[in-house]
Design a protein around this motif. Structure first.
Motif, PDB file in Angstrom:
ATOM      1  N   ALA A 152      53.495  47.327  46.300  1.00  0.00           N
ATOM      2  CA  ALA A 152      53.783  48.574  47.221  1.00  0.00           C
ATOM      3  C   ALA A 152      55.177  48.837  47.545  1.00  0.00           C
ATOM      4  O   ALA A 152      55.246  50.174  47.663  1.00  0.00           O
ATOM      5  N   GLY A 153      56.532  48.290  47.376  1.00  0.00           N
ATOM      6  CA  GLY A 153      56.998  48.764  47.519  1.00  0.00           C
ATOM      7  C   GLY A 153      58.128  49.685  46.388  1.00  0.00           C
ATOM      8  O   GLY A 153      58.307  50.754  46.702  1.00  0.00           O
ATOM      9  N   LEU A 154      57.269  49.795  44.892  1.00  0.00           N
ATOM     10  CA  LEU A 154      58.015  50.492  43.924  1.00  0.00           C
ATOM     11  C   LEU A 154      56.557  51.949  43.805  1.00  0.00           C
ATOM     12  O   LEU A 154      57.093  52.127  42.725  1.00  0.00           O
ATOM     13  N   ALA A 155      55.716  51.449  44.265  1.00  0.00           N
ATOM     14  CA  ALA A 155      54.850  52.455  44.281  1.00  0.00           C
ATOM     15  C   ALA A 155      55.980  54.313  44.794  1.00  0.00           C
ATOM     16  O   ALA A 155      55.377  55.406  44.334  1.00  0.00           O
ATOM     17  N   GLY A 156      57.046  54.375  45.643  1.00  0.00           N
ATOM     18  CA  GLY A 156      57.147  55.137  46.040  1.00  0.00           C
ATOM     19  C   GLY A 156      58.075  55.934  45.170  1.00  0.00           C
ATOM     20  O   GLY A 156      58.919  55.223  43.860  1.00  0.00           O
ATOM     21  N   GLU A 157      58.006  56.872  45.526  1.00  0.00           N
ATOM     22  CA  GLU A 157      59.749  58.360  44.380  1.00  0.00           C
ATOM     23  C   GLU A 157      60.709  57.737  44.128  1.00  0.00           C
ATOM     24  O   GLU A 157      61.598  58.197  43.449  1.00  0.00           O
ATOM     25  N   THR A 158      61.065  56.206  45.449  1.00  0.00           N
ATOM     26  CA  THR A 158      62.379  56.198  45.100  1.00  0.00           C
ATOM     27  C   THR A 158      62.664  55.916  43.902  1.00  0.00           C
ATOM     28  O   THR A 158      64.256  55.288  43.633  1.00  0.00           O
ATOM     29  N   PHE A 159      62.183  55.156  43.604  1.00  0.00           N
ATOM     30  CA  PHE A 159      61.796  54.121  42.255  1.00  0.00           C
ATOM     31  C   PHE A 159      61.663  54.882  40.905  1.00  0.00           C
ATOM     32  O   PHE A 159      61.758  54.116  39.915  1.00  0.00           O
ATOM     33  N   ASP A 160      62.403  56.372  40.828  1.00  0.00           N
ATOM     34  CA  ASP A 160      61.995  56.558  40.006  1.00  0.00           C
ATOM     35  C   ASP A 160      61.180  57.048  38.816  1.00  0.00           C
ATOM     36  O   ASP A 160      60.114  57.021  39.483  1.00  0.00           O
ATOM     37  N   VAL A 161      61.895  56.923  37.711  1.00  0.00           N
ATOM     38  CA  VAL A 161      60.325  56.347  36.689  1.00  0.00           C
ATOM     39  C   VAL A 161      59.856  54.975  36.870  1.00  0.00           C
ATOM     40  O   VAL A 161      60.226  54.160  36.511  1.00  0.00           O
ATOM     41  N   HIS A 162      59.108  55.554  36.289  1.00  0.00           N
ATOM     42  CA  HIS A 162      57.220  54.053  36.364  1.00  0.00           C
ATOM     43  C   HIS A 162      57.023  54.389  34.815  1.00  0.00           C
ATOM     44  O   HIS A 162      56.404  55.043  34.535  1.00  0.00           O
ATOM     45  N   ILE A 163      56.971  53.265  34.155  1.00  0.00           N
ATOM     46  CA  ILE A 163      56.669  52.640  33.471  1.00  0.00           C
ATOM     47  C   ILE A 163      55.445  51.646  32.965  1.00  0.00           C
ATOM     48  O   ILE A 163      55.307  50.330  33.719  1.00  0.00           O
ATOM     49  N   GLN A 164      53.932  52.427  33.323  1.00  0.00           N
ATOM     50  CA  GLN A 164      52.834  51.005  33.043  1.00  0.00           C
ATOM     51  C   GLN A 164      52.922  50.462  31.890  1.00  0.00           C
ATOM     52  O   GLN A 164      52.331  50.993  30.791  1.00  0.00           O
ATOM     53  N   THR A 165      53.113  48.772  32.237  1.00  0.00           N
ATOM     54  CA  THR A 165      53.272  47.753  30.856  1.00  0.00           C
ATOM     55  C   THR A 165      51.793  47.556  30.701  1.00  0.00           C
ATOM     56  O   THR A 165      51.392  46.693  30.093  1.00  0.00           O
ATOM     57  N   ASP A 166      50.938  47.385  31.108  1.00  0.00           N
ATOM     58  CA  ASP A 166      49.876  47.552  31.214  1.00  0.00           C
ATOM     59  C   ASP A 166      49.665  47.271  29.580  1.00  0.00           C
ATOM     60  O   ASP A 166      48.890  48.721  29.101  1.00  0.00           O
ATOM     61  N   GLY A 167      49.033  46.458  28.805  1.00  0.00           N
ATOM     62  CA  GLY A 167      48.186  46.778  27.416  1.00  0.00           C
ATOM     63  C   GLY A 167      49.851  47.175  26.387  1.00  0.00           C
ATOM     64  O   GLY A 167      49.542  47.452  25.316  1.00  0.00           O
ATOM     65  N   MET A 168      51.044  46.675  26.742  1.00  0.00           N
ATOM     66  CA  MET A 168      51.702  47.322  25.885  1.00  0.00           C
ATOM     67  C   MET A 168      52.445  46.332  25.453  1.00  0.00           C
ATOM     68  O   MET A 168      52.937  44.922  26.935  1.00  0.00           O
ATOM     69  N   ASN A 169      53.663  46.063  24.797  1.00  0.00           N
ATOM     70  CA  ASN A 169      54.239  44.435  24.402  1.00  0.00           C
ATOM     71  C   ASN A 169      55.185  44.756  24.929  1.00  0.00           C
ATOM     72  O   ASN A 169      56.179  46.172  25.314  1.00  0.00           O
ATOM     73  N   ALA A 170      56.289  43.576  24.697  1.00  0.00           N
ATOM     74  CA  ALA A 170      58.073  44.235  25.114  1.00  0.00           C
ATOM     75  C   ALA A 170      58.681  45.196  23.868  1.00  0.00           C
ATOM     76  O   ALA A 170      59.799  46.015  24.494  1.00  0.00           O
ATOM     77  N   SER A 171      57.812  45.128  22.717  1.00  0.00           N
ATOM     78  CA  SER A 171      58.553  45.912  21.619  1.00  0.00           C
ATOM     79  C   SER A 171      58.164  47.441  21.837  1.00  0.00           C
ATOM     80  O   SER A 171      59.549  48.221  22.123  1.00  0.00           O
ATOM     81  N   GLU A 172      56.918  47.179  22.558  1.00  0.00           N
ATOM     82  CA  GLU A 172      56.555  49.255  23.563  1.00  0.00           C
ATOM     83  C   GLU A 172      57.422  49.513  24.392  1.00  0.00           C
ATOM     84  O   GLU A 172      57.994  50.034  24.073  1.00  0.00           O
ATOM     85  N   VAL A 173      58.060  48.625  25.725  1.00  0.00           N
ATOM     86  CA  VAL A 173      58.029  49.009  26.680  1.00  0.00           C
ATOM     87  C   VAL A 173      59.929  49.005  26.398  1.00  0.00           C
ATOM     88  O   VAL A 173      60.369  50.131  26.607  1.00  0.00           O
TER      89      VAL A 173
END
Length: 211
Positions: A152-173
């Motif tokens: 809930a907290g991280l959904a706000g625009e205050t937290f700048d760039v969001h990276i959706q990591t579902d389906g991503m491995n660490a190397s891709e992140v």
């Protein structure tokens, strides 16, 4: 808070702040990024929290050491000092979901001229729980109980760039963070076994049993 796209055009030291709910992969991404950025260092703000709590009498202990004003000021001052004196990127894996606390940390650093690239790693609740189980934490653990609050907290625009990591491995992140921050990564020449062992050691070494 100063917008990230404005801060990215400032020359000088770089702090890469990797935020996210517990189980989002912050620490794994931070150390993978560190391994591929010569001269970088990982700074863990939680260490100041452990120090503070160990030296306060029990009647002054709170539920979360981020609520101690000195936790925020110590980390802000430490990061400002490192940014001024360390030549390489400073990588900060830390969950902070309070807008006010982020402003006291990231906002204050940016206002002082430090470039801070902030990324919030996001994932579904199911993915976060699965990742927590992979590091031997149950759905009753402290980290699991924070998932809804963090999402809930991280959904706000205050937290700048969001990276959706579902389906991503660490190397891709890591590759995505490097791309967004304009960082040149060294090739990862580890084999699958060594890469897996390094990540397992990172997970095992950073399990937190409550705050």
């Amino acid at each position: 808070m100063v917008a990230q796209d404005e801060a990215q055009h400032r020359a000088g030291p770089l702090i890469v702040w990797i935020n996210g709910a517990f189980g989002a992969g912050k620490t794994t991404a931070a150390y993978e990024l560190h391994r591929r950025l010569p001269g970088s260092l990982v700074f863990d703000p939680e260490e100041a929290g452990f120090y503070i709590r160990a030296r306060l009498p029990k009647h002054l202990h709170g539920d979360d050491f981020q609520d101690y004003p000195m936790w925020r000021s110590i980390n802000r001052e430490m990061l400002a000092y490192l940014a001024e004196n360390h030549p390489g990127p400073i990588i900060v894996p830390m969950t902070v979901v309070s807008e006010r606390y982020m402003d006291e940390l990231v906002g204050a650093l940016r206002s002082s001229g430090v470039r801070v690239d902030h990324y919030a790693l996001t994932a579904s609740r199911q993915t976060l729980l699965r990742r927590l189980r992979s590091r031997w934490e149950s759905e009753r653990s402290w980290a699991a109980q924070q998932i809804d609050r963090c999402l809930a907290g991280l959904a706000g625009e205050t937290f700048d760039v969001h990276i959706q990591t579902d389906g991503m491995n660490a190397s891709e992140v890591v590759a995505r963070i490097a791309e967004l921050s304009g960082l040149a990564l060294t090739p990862d020449r580890r084999g699958p076994l060594k890469r897996g062992w390094d990540r397992l050691r990172t997970k095992a070494g950073h399990i937190r049993f409550g705050r």
